[in-house]
Scaffold this motif. Structure first.
Motif, short mmCIF file in Angstrom:
data_model
loop_
_atom_site.label_atom_id
_atom_site.label_comp_id
_atom_site.label_asym_id
_atom_site.label_seq_id
_atom_site.Cartn_x
_atom_site.Cartn_y
_atom_site.Cartn_z
N ASP A 51 -8.81 3.92 -3.03
CA ASP A 51 -8.74 2.68 -2.26
C ASP A 51 -7.66 1.80 -2.90
O ASP A 51 -7.74 1.47 -4.09
CB ASP A 51 -10.08 1.95 -2.28
CG ASP A 51 -11.16 2.73 -1.55
OD1 ASP A 51 -10.81 3.53 -0.66
OD2 ASP A 51 -12.35 2.54 -1.87
N VAL B 212 -8.58 0.20 3.88
CA VAL B 212 -7.22 -0.16 3.49
C VAL B 212 -6.32 -0.31 4.71
O VAL B 212 -6.15 0.63 5.50
CB VAL B 212 -6.64 0.89 2.53
CG1 VAL B 212 -5.18 0.56 2.19
CG2 VAL B 212 -7.48 0.94 1.25
N THR C 284 -14.05 -2.14 1.64
CA THR C 284 -12.60 -1.98 1.70
C THR C 284 -12.21 -0.85 2.63
O THR C 284 -12.48 0.32 2.36
CB THR C 284 -12.04 -1.71 0.29
OG1 THR C 284 -12.31 -2.84 -0.54
CG2 THR C 284 -10.53 -1.48 0.36
N THR D 294 0.84 -1.21 0.00
CA THR D 294 0.00 0.00 0.00
C THR D 294 0.88 1.26 0.00
O THR D 294 0.82 2.08 0.93
CB THR D 294 -0.94 0.01 1.22
OG1 THR D 294 -0.15 -0.13 2.42
CG2 THR D 294 -1.96 -1.10 1.15
#
Length: 462
Positions: A370, A415, A413, A318
């Protein structure tokens, strides 16, 4: 065990008292981690009873300033305390900046976002008095559950019959009163005194002159006002009002600038200094540039009033989310903010809202995409909060603390962008264990005592 029992009792009493009112508003919106599923004990409890408490003596008198114009104090803290003034203060607040008033009380911290547009003269005068230590050591001398407020701000007498600071400013009574307002008396017999509203239907049961609105209490601080009301004892000598059964002291009121750098005075197109030496910035024109090196490892170190939490950021999976958080941290975006929400039912702690310390915070001025999908939620993770819309995360985050976070697995979602170490998880578990339900808060409650994020620093290695 005694401390845990005390916290539970306070929570139960607040639930009882607020339920008897039945009209606390909840206008929060914005970033939320999940739906508003909370668990309460539903128990009733009697309000505090007993003999009518004596008022504490007022603090020692401060100095006196004379002259046609009162000079501005150092808003970082008074060089000397002043309680008597010959004239109103000069213009001390920058109209281009935003300010918060932080009440440090014996029950906890109350943060108020000041509204200069409502009455700039009154806000400036209040800030100057706070800067001179005018309110330091004063008591909340009046509480009124029927009228929905607590009152203080009398350094000479610690009661309603106070001579005030010695000057007045033009009052402008609000069009409406709402839960969480800070009201201030700018003229008349109550000059200098303040009221903190717990409910929408404010109705003073004793005369308070020259009221004007100065700003809005953060959602995370409203529990302190409610707790003071729970401590209320009726005055047997009057048909209205009373005061808390134990002394509630305002240790100090500090004025903090939430936008220390005027718009356009710094270049936000590049990356902030990695050592954290740059200015504090809360508002941006767009998303952050990529400032972290994907080949390095980064650790976010949360310095909080409950202890330190170290979190390894996940640059491998990420990078956009981790970079966004790290850059905001290096701009001191998270400094002196509250962990404003705890929810044991889903095992989370939420924070990252410097403007309001609530889910309705406007954020940094942009959102991020996202990043990834199919996350499962486990204790020790740091996760982005968002609204119900996709790609709506910006700055607010939550910590996954216990196994109940698995309830989020099917809610879309959120994250996951980092993992805390075992010691940090222990701190988070202690914070979550201090949860107290906040009646009227659709998101549950908050830690008691409040937990402040002093700073978030980003360490680089590898």
């Amino acid at each position: 065990m005694a401390l845990i029992t005390a916290v539970i009792v306070v929570a139960v009493v607040i639930v009882w008292w607020y339920s008897t009112r039945g009209n606390g508003s909840d206008d929060t919106g914005g970033d939320v981690a999940v739906s508003d599923t909370t668990e309460g004990d539903g128990a009733d409890a009697a309000p505090v009873t007993g003999g009518f408490p004596d008022l504490p003596p007022p603090p020692k008198p401060g100095g006196e300033l004379t002259g046609e114009v009162t000079p501005c104090p150092d808003l970082a803290g008074p060089a000397f305390r002043v309680t008597s003034f010959e004239s109103a203060p000069a213009q001390c607040l920058d109209p281009n900046l935003s300010y918060s008033a932080v009440f440090d009380t014996s029950l906890g911290q109350i943060r108020v976002a000041l509204d200069q547009e409502a009455n700039p003269e009154a806000v400036n005068a209040f800030a100057a008095l706070a800067g001179y230590g005018y309110y330091d050591g004063t008591a909340i001398f009046y509480s009124d559950p029927s009228g929905g407020y607590i009152q203080g701000g009398s350094p000479h007498t610690n009661n309603a019959d106070d001579p005030g600071p010695g000057f007045t400013v033009t009052a402008s009574e609000p069009d409406e009163y709402r839960q969480g307002q800070l009201l201030w008396s700018g003229e008349g017999a109550s000059t200098g005194q303040f009221l903190l509203l717990a409910y929408d239907d404010f109705l003073p049961s004793q005369p308070v002159s020259g009221l004007t609105s100065l700003g809005q209490i953060s959602d995370g601080s409203l529990a302190v006002v409610l707790e003071a009301l729970v401590l209320h004892v009726d005055d047997p000598d009057t048909a209205f009002g009373g005061r808390p059964s134990e002394s509630v002291i305002v240790n100090s009121i500090s004025i903090q600038s939430t936008d220390p750098s005027p718009e356009g005075s710094i270049d936000l197109s590049g990356c902030p200094p990695a050592d954290g030496s740059g200015p504090q910035v809360l508002d941006f024109d767009g998303p952050q540039p990529m400032c972290l090196d994907a080949s390095k490892q980064y650790t976010a170190v949360f310095d909080t009033t409950a202890g330190e939490m170290r979190i390894a950021l996940d640059m491998a999976n990420t990078p956009i989310t981790a970079n966004n958080f790290a850059v905001l941290a290096r701009y001191h975006y998270y400094d002196n903010t509250l962990l404003f929400r705890t929810d044991p039912g889903i095992g989370i702690i939420q924070g990252g809202a410097p403007h309001t310390n609530s889910p309705s915070d406007p954020g940094p001025g942009y959102t991020i995409p996202d990043e990834g999908a199919g996350f499962t939620y486990e204790p020790g993770q740091i996760v982005m909060a968002r609204t119900a819309a996709p790609n709506s995360a910006s700055a607010q985050f939550f910590f996954a603390v216990n196994e109940n976070t698995a309830l989020l697995n099917n809610q879309g979602t959120y994250v996951v962008f980092g993992q805390m170490d075992a010691e940090g998880l222990g701190v988070a578990e202690a914070i979550l264990a201090s949860h107290v339900d906040q009646p009227g808060n659709r998101l549950g409650g908050a830690p008691e005592p409040q937990v402040i994020v002093n700073s978030v620093t980003i360490e680089e290695s590898g």
